[in-house]
Design a protein around this motif. Structure first.
Motif, mmCIF file in Angstrom:
data_model
loop_
_atom_site.group_PDB
_atom_site.id
_atom_site.type_symbol
_atom_site.label_atom_id
_atom_site.label_comp_id
_atom_site.label_asym_id
_atom_site.label_seq_id
_atom_site.Cartn_x
_atom_site.Cartn_y
_atom_site.Cartn_z
ATOM 1 N N UNK A 173 0.870 -1.216 0.059
ATOM 2 C CA UNK A 173 -0.063 0.255 0.091
ATOM 3 C C UNK A 173 0.887 1.276 -0.023
ATOM 4 N N UNK A 174 1.955 1.201 0.647
ATOM 5 C CA UNK A 174 2.780 2.469 0.846
ATOM 6 C C UNK A 174 3.562 2.655 -0.783
ATOM 7 N N UNK A 175 3.812 1.445 -1.226
ATOM 8 C CA UNK A 175 4.113 1.709 -2.611
ATOM 9 C C UNK A 175 3.234 2.254 -3.443
ATOM 10 N N UNK A 176 2.146 1.660 -3.465
ATOM 11 C CA UNK A 176 1.169 2.115 -4.324
ATOM 12 C C UNK A 176 0.821 3.542 -4.220
ATOM 13 N N UNK A 177 0.801 4.112 -3.003
ATOM 14 C CA UNK A 177 0.477 5.414 -2.831
ATOM 15 C C UNK A 177 1.595 6.410 -3.422
ATOM 16 N N UNK B 128 1.553 9.295 -6.742
ATOM 17 C CA UNK B 128 2.507 10.616 -6.746
ATOM 18 C C UNK B 128 3.438 10.618 -7.981
ATOM 19 N N UNK B 129 4.263 9.535 -8.059
ATOM 20 C CA UNK B 129 5.294 9.607 -8.803
ATOM 21 C C UNK B 129 4.876 9.682 -10.234
ATOM 22 N N UNK B 130 3.808 8.992 -10.747
ATOM 23 C CA UNK B 130 3.203 9.175 -11.823
ATOM 24 C C UNK B 130 2.237 10.406 -12.359
ATOM 25 N N UNK B 131 2.155 10.864 -11.399
ATOM 26 C CA UNK B 131 1.177 12.125 -11.575
ATOM 27 C C UNK B 131 -0.136 12.124 -11.771
ATOM 28 N N UNK B 132 -0.583 10.828 -11.275
ATOM 29 C CA UNK B 132 -1.966 10.566 -11.392
ATOM 30 C C UNK B 132 -2.983 11.028 -10.391
ATOM 31 N N UNK C 237 -2.121 -1.478 -12.694
ATOM 32 C CA UNK C 237 -2.482 -0.273 -13.401
ATOM 33 C C UNK C 237 -1.524 1.039 -13.578
ATOM 34 N N UNK C 238 -1.098 1.495 -12.459
ATOM 35 C CA UNK C 238 -0.411 2.510 -12.374
ATOM 36 C C UNK C 238 1.013 2.244 -13.168
ATOM 37 N N UNK C 239 1.468 1.008 -13.347
ATOM 38 C CA UNK C 239 2.640 0.810 -14.222
ATOM 39 C C UNK C 239 2.614 0.872 -15.529
ATOM 40 N N UNK C 240 1.304 0.972 -15.996
ATOM 41 C CA UNK C 240 0.887 1.136 -17.247
ATOM 42 C C UNK C 240 1.118 2.564 -17.842
ATOM 43 N N UNK C 241 1.063 3.412 -16.754
ATOM 44 C CA UNK C 241 1.114 4.817 -16.860
ATOM 45 C C UNK C 241 2.442 5.525 -16.786
ATOM 46 N N UNK C 242 3.331 4.721 -16.096
ATOM 47 C CA UNK C 242 4.746 5.347 -16.009
ATOM 48 C C UNK C 242 5.543 5.436 -17.098
ATOM 49 N N UNK C 243 6.430 6.076 -16.967
ATOM 50 C CA UNK C 243 7.426 6.258 -18.062
ATOM 51 C C UNK C 243 8.459 5.131 -17.986
#
Length: 332
Positions: A30-34, A38-42, A326-332
């Motif tokens: 959960x800490x990583x997900x939060x 932030x890191x992906x600007x979502x 899901x967030x990994x799809x959005x990261x650079x």
């Protein structure tokens, strides 16, 4: 699902079951997900959740630098900590701390100092860690930590852990079985991904070769055409034997989605992006039941697929793993 101590472990349907308490495993995720949000600007996250998760990790740490995993609803460590192996949860804690530190610029400075202090207390445990997955999670954590806080000491930690994992691989790998163990079990993708990150951190080509070789082997075992079917938790997959049974869990699919992104970033092979999307679509119905596993009404994720049905509970592990994928799809 987050409460006073962390994120509740299980649910009944979409209702958190507080009687099941909390785990370090789930709270670290959960800490990583939060941080990923932030890191992906979502979007923005409520800082109190991040601080709650970080506090829980600190609470679970013991004087020798290790961590306990299971905490009941009242914040008391349970007897499960004496009955179940804790290496993997220790590895996930290190992974989460390293990732948090790499994103700490988004949060109050004292939080980073706290996370670093917790992380550094784990150094004395390295020589006792033998579990391949625990080693892999630690490697991933130290890769992220080295991006924010590069040092010779951090590189030495990565070198020590990566050499351990490389030795495990060399002892087991054969012509027709390019893997770290004599079986495939759960969260398999973290092993080659960690070796690739170790290569990125300290530049050793052997790590890159092992990463690529083992990852290609894994892909052949879990992809059928454009569909992923991860190793069943009903007996796993043993060398020289066919895999039988059903029992697919979101944690395995999410790990593959995340690893495929890492491999694409290094090798620039478009097939990894295609396979990443195919793997993620498992959550959206590209699975053997042709049923959606993510619940858009609640934002939760069902706990897995059986042979003929979905497990409709929406626990912390499944829901957080879906979010991370899901967030990994959005990261650079």
């Amino acid at each position: 699902m987050s409460r006073q101590w962390g994120i509740i472990q299980f649910s009944k349907g979409n209702r958190p079951d507080s009687s099941t308490g909390y785990t370090l495993d789930d709270t670290a995720r959960a800490l990583m997900a939060m941080c990923q949000v932030v890191a992906t600007g979502q979007g923005k996250v409520k800082e109190r959740y991040v601080k709650t998760y970080l506090n829980f990790i600190r609470y679970c740490q013991q004087p020798d630098g290790s961590f306990l995993n299971y905490v009941d609803k009242d914040g008391i460590f349970t007897s499960q900590n004496e009955e179940v192996g804790l290496d993997d949860s220790n590895g996930r804690a290190v992974c989460a701390l390293g990732y948090f530190i790499s994103c700490a610029g988004h949060f109050p400075a004292p939080w980073k100092e706290e996370a670093e202090a917790i992380l550094k207390r784990t150094f004395q445990r390295f020589d006792r860690i033998e579990s391949p997955r625990s080693i892999a999670f630690m490697l991933k954590g130290f890769y992220y930590y080295s991006r924010e806080c590069p040092s010779a000491q951090t590189d030495a930690c990565i070198w020590l852990l990566a050499n351990k994992l490389a030795q495990i691989y060399r002892r087991t790998a054969e012509v027709h079985w390019r893997w770290f163990e004599a079986y495939l079990t759960y969260d398999n993708a973290i092993l080659p991904e960690a070796m690739l990150l170790a290569h990125l951190a300290i530049g050793r080509e052997e790590y890159k070769e092992i990463a690529h070789e083992s990852f290609e082997f894994l892909l052949k075992k879990v992809f059928v055409g454009n569909r992923i079917q991860v190793v069943s938790n009903q007996g796993w997959m043993h060398k020289g034997k066919s895999s039988h049974g059903f029992g697919e869990q979101p944690v395995d699919v999410a790990g593959m989605v995340i690893a495929l992104k890492t491999f694409y970033q290094v090798f620039k092979d478009e097939k990894y992006l295609r396979m990443q999307k195919d793997a993620f679509n498992w959550f959206l119905g590209n699975n053997h039941l042709h049923q959606i596993v993510y619940n858009p009404a609640t934002g939760g994720c069902y706990d897995g697929l059986e042979e003929n049905n979905i497990n409709l509970n929406q626990g912390a592990e499944s829901t957080v793993c879906y979010l991370m994928a899901r967030l990994s799809l959005l990261s650079d």
